[in-house]
Design a protein around this motif. Structure first.
Motif, PDB file in Angstrom:
ATOM      1  N   SER A  69       1.136  -1.462  -0.674  1.00  0.00           N
ATOM      2  CA  SER A  69       0.296   0.158  -0.011  1.00  0.00           C
ATOM      3  C   SER A  69       0.744   0.884   0.068  1.00  0.00           C
ATOM      4  CB  SER A  69      -0.473  -0.025   1.266  1.00  0.00           C
ATOM      5  OG  SER A  69      -2.038   0.679   1.519  1.00  0.00           O
ATOM      6  N   GLY A 103       0.726  -1.154  -4.569  1.00  0.00           N
ATOM      7  CA  GLY A 103       0.602   0.668  -4.520  1.00  0.00           C
ATOM      8  C   GLY A 103       1.426   1.037  -6.233  1.00  0.00           C
ATOM      9  N   VAL A 117      -6.807   1.118  -3.045  1.00  0.00           N
ATOM     10  CA  VAL A 117      -5.823   1.660  -4.134  1.00  0.00           C
ATOM     11  C   VAL A 117      -6.575   1.425  -5.639  1.00  0.00           C
ATOM     12  CG1 VAL A 117      -3.499   1.970  -5.076  1.00  0.00           C
ATOM     13  CG2 VAL A 117      -4.176   1.971  -2.883  1.00  0.00           C
ATOM     14  N   VAL A 122      -7.793   7.869  -4.306  1.00  0.00           N
ATOM     15  CA  VAL A 122      -6.990   7.035  -3.226  1.00  0.00           C
ATOM     16  C   VAL A 122      -7.348   7.935  -1.914  1.00  0.00           C
ATOM     17  CG1 VAL A 122      -5.438   5.893  -1.622  1.00  0.00           C
ATOM     18  CG2 VAL A 122      -5.282   6.227  -4.188  1.00  0.00           C
ATOM     19  N   SER A 171      -4.001   8.392  -7.680  1.00  0.00           N
ATOM     20  CA  SER A 171      -2.780   7.064  -7.979  1.00  0.00           C
ATOM     21  C   SER A 171      -2.845   7.215  -9.592  1.00  0.00           C
ATOM     22  CB  SER A 171      -2.463   6.335  -7.381  1.00  0.00           C
ATOM     23  OG  SER A 171      -4.230   5.142  -7.700  1.00  0.00           O
TER      24      SER A 171
END
Length: 305
Positions: free
Chosen positions: A142, A167, A194, A201, A210
């Motif tokens: 993450s 991530g 995510v 996010v 992201s």
């Protein structure tokens, strides 16, 4: 050996490992806690030593709101490190967060130099434990996955391979590594925190944005000069509701490799790790892939000479 003498030797070994002196492997305990001065702060970490002299160093980074010990429990990486003779370190982020460049985390908002901290910590431990250059790696979950990608982008001279889980990178965060880096990534298509396709996010510290998991793969394929389309395979179905697709790019510069595991119906989880919150909150954890074992094997296969 008398108890007092044994205790004195144990205390001496802990000091040797944590006080800036060279490591003496025969006398060291297997688990240590340490502090490292960075940016006028004392940063903390937990470290697990293998039985013999380590052949590589792995930094394992927790997610937002987590701790080094929490990452240790989630991944069970200690057992993998023992099997492969790796030294694994679980650092603690500032206010349980990492400055991965998205701007929202407490560490980002306080302008913490986590790139500098983690690179310097890796250099210290590499020196203390006689680990060869090119045998330093980083993984994370993450917020720790975002940070792993940033370390690969910014400090390719230190980290020869990275393994982000759940991530990617923040929108607008530059990634221009100074040299090719081998990359192992895993991301669930049903990640509720995510998003697999990128976007908002809502994590510790507030809202950030992201890029998608596939965009992250494309960035690394480009940075590593990979040619052709990746090969693909489907891992054996174990009946847990997830299906894992492996996409592998091997025709890349400097013998690097980009491997991406797309976990269909997978959540915000560590493959093969603990289901740390109910599926209704974070989605399911796949059992078709042992993430920690696969990461360790990938790292050892992509050490630089």
């Amino acid at each position: 050996m008398p108890y007092r003498r044994w205790l004195s030797l144990a205390v001496l070994a802990a000091c040797l490992a944590g006080c800036g002196m060279r490591h003496v492997s025969a006398a060291a305990p297997r688990d240590l806690s340490g502090t490292f001065r960075s940016g006028s702060m004392n940063r903390t970490y937990t470290m697990h030593l293998p039985h013999g002299d380590p052949v590589g160093l792995v930094l394992s980074l927790h997610g937002g709101g987590g701790t080094g010990n929490g990452q240790r429990g989630l991944t069970d990486f200690d057992a993998v490190a023992d099997a492969h003779n790796l030294l694994v370190v679980y650092p603690d982020g500032y206010d349980k967060s990492w400055a991965d460049g998205r701007g929202a985390s407490p560490a980002d908002r306080h302008h913490i130099d986590d790139v500098g901290f983690l690179a310097a910590l890796a250099a210290k431990l590499q020196n203390d434990y006689n680990i060869a250059p090119g045998h330093v790696f980083v993984t994370g979950m993450s917020n720790g996955g975002f940070m792993s990608n940033r370390l690969g982008c910014d400090r390719a001279d230190v980290f020869s391979a990275i393994a982000p889980v759940a991530g990617t990178l923040g929108v607008g965060v530059a990634c221009k590594p100074s040299r090719p880096v081998s990359v192992w990534e895993a991301h669930g298509t049903a990640d509720p925190l995510v998003p697999y396709k990128g976007g908002a996010v809502r994590g510790r510290g507030g809202l950030s944005h992201s890029i998608s998991a596939t965009a992250m793969v494309d960035i690394w394929r480009s940075a590593d000069g990979c040619h052709g389309n990746p090969t693909s395979q489907v891992l054996s179905n174990v009946g847990d509701g997830t299906v894992v697709h492996r996409f592998d790019s091997t025709d890349c510069a400097a013998s690097t490799e980009v491997v991406f595991y797309q976990v269909d119906n997978g959540g915000h989880t560590w493959p093969g790790g603990k289901q740390y919150l109910p599926k209704a909150i974070i989605g399911p954890t796949t059992r078709a892939l042992d993430g920690s074992e696969a990461i360790a094997q990938f790292f050892l296969a992509h050490a630089r000479d």
